[in-house]
Design a protein around this motif. Structure first.
Motif, short mmCIF file in Angstrom:
data_model
loop_
_atom_site.label_atom_id
_atom_site.label_comp_id
_atom_site.label_asym_id
_atom_site.label_seq_id
_atom_site.Cartn_x
_atom_site.Cartn_y
_atom_site.Cartn_z
N MET A 1 0.84 -1.19 0.00
CA MET A 1 0.00 0.00 0.00
C MET A 1 0.87 1.25 0.00
SD MET A 1 -1.59 -0.01 3.90
CE MET A 1 -1.04 -1.60 4.49
N GLN A 2 0.56 2.19 -0.85
CA GLN A 2 1.36 3.41 -0.98
C GLN A 2 1.00 4.44 0.09
OE1 GLN A 2 3.84 4.13 -2.97
NE2 GLN A 2 4.06 6.32 -2.59
N THR A 3 -0.30 4.63 0.30
CA THR A 3 -0.77 5.68 1.20
C THR A 3 -1.95 5.17 2.02
OG1 THR A 3 -0.10 7.50 -0.25
CG2 THR A 3 -1.88 7.96 1.31
N VAL A 4 -1.99 5.55 3.30
CA VAL A 4 -3.18 5.34 4.12
C VAL A 4 -3.54 6.66 4.78
CG1 VAL A 4 -2.65 2.90 4.56
CG2 VAL A 4 -1.98 4.64 6.23
N ILE A 5 -4.78 6.74 5.22
CA ILE A 5 -5.29 7.93 5.89
C ILE A 5 -5.74 7.53 7.28
CG2 ILE A 5 -7.23 9.58 5.89
CD1 ILE A 5 -6.98 9.63 2.84
N CYS A 6 -5.61 8.44 8.25
CA CYS A 6 -6.09 8.13 9.59
C CYS A 6 -6.80 9.33 10.19
CB CYS A 6 -4.96 7.66 10.50
SG CYS A 6 -3.69 8.89 10.89
N THR A 7 -7.60 9.04 11.20
CA THR A 7 -8.30 10.07 11.97
C THR A 7 -8.56 9.53 13.36
OG1 THR A 7 -10.16 11.64 11.93
CG2 THR A 7 -10.64 9.37 11.30
N LEU A 8 -9.01 10.39 14.26
CA LEU A 8 -9.34 10.02 15.64
C LEU A 8 -10.68 10.66 15.99
CD1 LEU A 8 -5.84 10.73 17.22
CD2 LEU A 8 -6.85 8.47 16.96
N PHE A 9 -11.52 9.92 16.72
CA PHE A 9 -12.83 10.48 17.05
C PHE A 9 -13.44 9.79 18.25
CE2 PHE A 9 -14.08 6.72 14.78
CZ PHE A 9 -15.33 6.37 15.30
N GLU A 10 -14.44 10.45 18.81
CA GLU A 10 -15.32 9.83 19.80
C GLU A 10 -16.67 10.53 19.73
OE1 GLU A 10 -14.34 10.43 23.98
OE2 GLU A 10 -13.02 12.10 23.44
N GLY A 11 -17.70 9.84 20.25
CA GLY A 11 -19.03 10.43 20.32
C GLY A 11 -19.58 10.82 18.97
N HIS A 12 -20.27 11.98 18.95
CA HIS A 12 -20.98 12.41 17.74
C HIS A 12 -20.06 12.76 16.58
CE1 HIS A 12 -20.11 16.74 18.44
NE2 HIS A 12 -20.22 16.43 19.72
N GLY A 31 -8.32 3.38 -0.99
CA GLY A 31 -7.38 2.75 -0.08
C GLY A 31 -7.94 2.55 1.30
N ASP A 32 -7.05 2.40 2.26
CA ASP A 32 -7.42 2.11 3.65
C ASP A 32 -7.44 3.38 4.49
OD1 ASP A 32 -7.55 -0.52 2.97
OD2 ASP A 32 -5.72 -1.13 4.01
N ILE A 102 1.48 8.42 5.31
CA ILE A 102 0.28 8.42 6.15
C ILE A 102 -0.16 9.87 6.33
CG2 ILE A 102 -0.75 7.84 8.37
CD1 ILE A 102 1.16 5.57 8.67
N PHE A 103 -1.45 10.11 6.10
CA PHE A 103 -2.04 11.42 6.31
C PHE A 103 -2.99 11.35 7.49
CE2 PHE A 103 -0.82 11.53 1.89
CZ PHE A 103 -0.47 12.85 1.64
N TYR A 104 -2.88 12.33 8.39
CA TYR A 104 -3.86 12.47 9.47
C TYR A 104 -4.78 13.64 9.16
CZ TYR A 104 -6.27 13.66 13.67
OH TYR A 104 -7.29 13.96 14.54
N PHE A 105 -6.10 13.45 9.36
CA PHE A 105 -7.09 14.52 9.24
C PHE A 105 -7.98 14.50 10.47
CE2 PHE A 105 -6.05 13.56 4.86
CZ PHE A 105 -6.16 14.76 4.16
N ASP A 106 -8.29 15.66 11.03
CA ASP A 106 -9.31 15.75 12.07
C ASP A 106 -10.66 15.34 11.47
OD1 ASP A 106 -7.78 16.54 14.22
OD2 ASP A 106 -8.35 18.67 14.13
N PRO A 107 -11.59 14.83 12.30
CA PRO A 107 -12.87 14.37 11.79
C PRO A 107 -13.87 15.47 11.46
CG PRO A 107 -12.80 14.09 14.16
CD PRO A 107 -11.43 14.54 13.75
#
Length: 322
Positions: A1-12, A31-32, A102-107
């Protein structure tokens, strides 16, 4: 895999995650996606596969043939705002160890530009966007306080660059993992000063104590201050985009970041418009990204919301609070 994206969250914030994923698909991402969370899985996500990585549970949800979301049930005591670099590091060394980027984005972000651009951008260096509170001059009192504190640890900071970046987005190539390591180290040194990394600059039980929360308190933005300090302590290449990148001022946007509160999925648009607050671009785009490929609401509800947003924008043409 070349690139993945991630984020973090809770609740609404799961509603923001879904709209963000829809915006990724709209702009060509395949991708993932790794979504770390506290609490419960979103009601719209039906896990097709459950597994363990280390001691963390992964629940995979297949959005369509092009995108999978791997929900990671977290056990951290950190506020999620402060967990970003640790999550990036864990992914690079763990389930996404074969990824180059790896890219991180806020939700609460909606993508607004072709994904191909991001793939090229991260090849230039660590990718970041300027924050609404930027610039900070080199001798700003907060920066001087940073130098004074980290000088005790013999950490030399280059803070001549005036741009102050937002920590809601970052893209990192594997060769630049040193920036992530530095970000973690900086946060760990800030932690004891602010009462621990379970605290962050948001309302709630884990809010910062009053003496650490003022506009001129040196570490009042916690993870965001730590990222900016880490950039000053690291000697690699960082590629900056201005405030327009997040839609925080006029210009060519790459993404739209719904700063502040309430979030687009909780705003009462007619009420706000009658108070002189018009829907923002990110509010409008959010409600255009809630039905495909992840369908969050009944179609008639989405249609009504888009109508209310349009009416609110029309009112805003004639009545805006100064």
């Amino acid at each position: 895999m070349q690139t993945v994206i991630c984020t973090l969250f809770e609740g609404h914030y799961h509603l923001g995650v879904a709209a963000f994923v829809n915006s990724l698909y709209k702009h060509g991402y395949k991708g993932d996606i790794y979504a770390g969370y506290l609490g419960e899985l979103p009601p719209w996500a039906t896990a097709t596969d459950l597994s363990l990585f280390d001691d963390l549970q992964l629940a995979t949800y297949k959005v369509n043939d092009d995108i999978k979301i791997h929900f990671v049930k977290l056990k951290t005591a950190y506020h999620l705002a402060n967990y970003k670099p640790d999550f990036l590091k864990w992914l690079f060394e763990g389930p996404a160890r074969d990824a180059e980027n790896i890219f991180y984005f806020d939700p609460d972000i909606i993508l607004d530009y072709s994904w191909d651009f991001y793939e090229e951008w991260v090849s230039f260096g660590v990718t970041v966007c300027e924050d609404v509170n930027s610039p900070l001059p080199p001798n700003h009192p907060r920066k001087m306080a940073w130098k004074k504190y980290f000088g005790k640890f013999d950490i030399n900071l280059n803070l001549e660059r005036e741009i102050y970046v937002n920590s809601g987005f970052i893209g990192v190539n594997k060769k630049d993992i040193g920036l992530v390591d530095t970000w973690i180290m900086i946060q760990e040194k800030i932690g004891p000063l602010i009462g621990g990394l379970s605290r962050a600059p948001f309302p709630g039980e884990a809010n910062l104590a009053k003496e650490h929360a003022g506009d001129y308190a040196p570490f009042s933005k916690t993870d965001q201050d730590a990222l900016n300090i880490a950039i000053g302590a690291w000697d690699g290449v960082v590629s900056f985009v201005g405030k327009e990148g997040m839609g925080l001022q006029g210009g060519a946007t790459l993404m739209l970041h719904a700063l502040g509160s309430p979030k687009p999925w909780r705003i009462k648009f007619l009420k706000q418009s009658l108070l002189g607050v018009s829907p923002r671009s990110v509010d409008k785009k959010f409600w255009k990204c809630v039905d495909h490929p992840i369908n969050l609401f009944k179609n008639n509800y989405v249609q009504r919301k888009n109508l209310v947003v349009s009416v609110g924008a029309f009112i805003g043409r004639f009545y805006t609070r100064n």
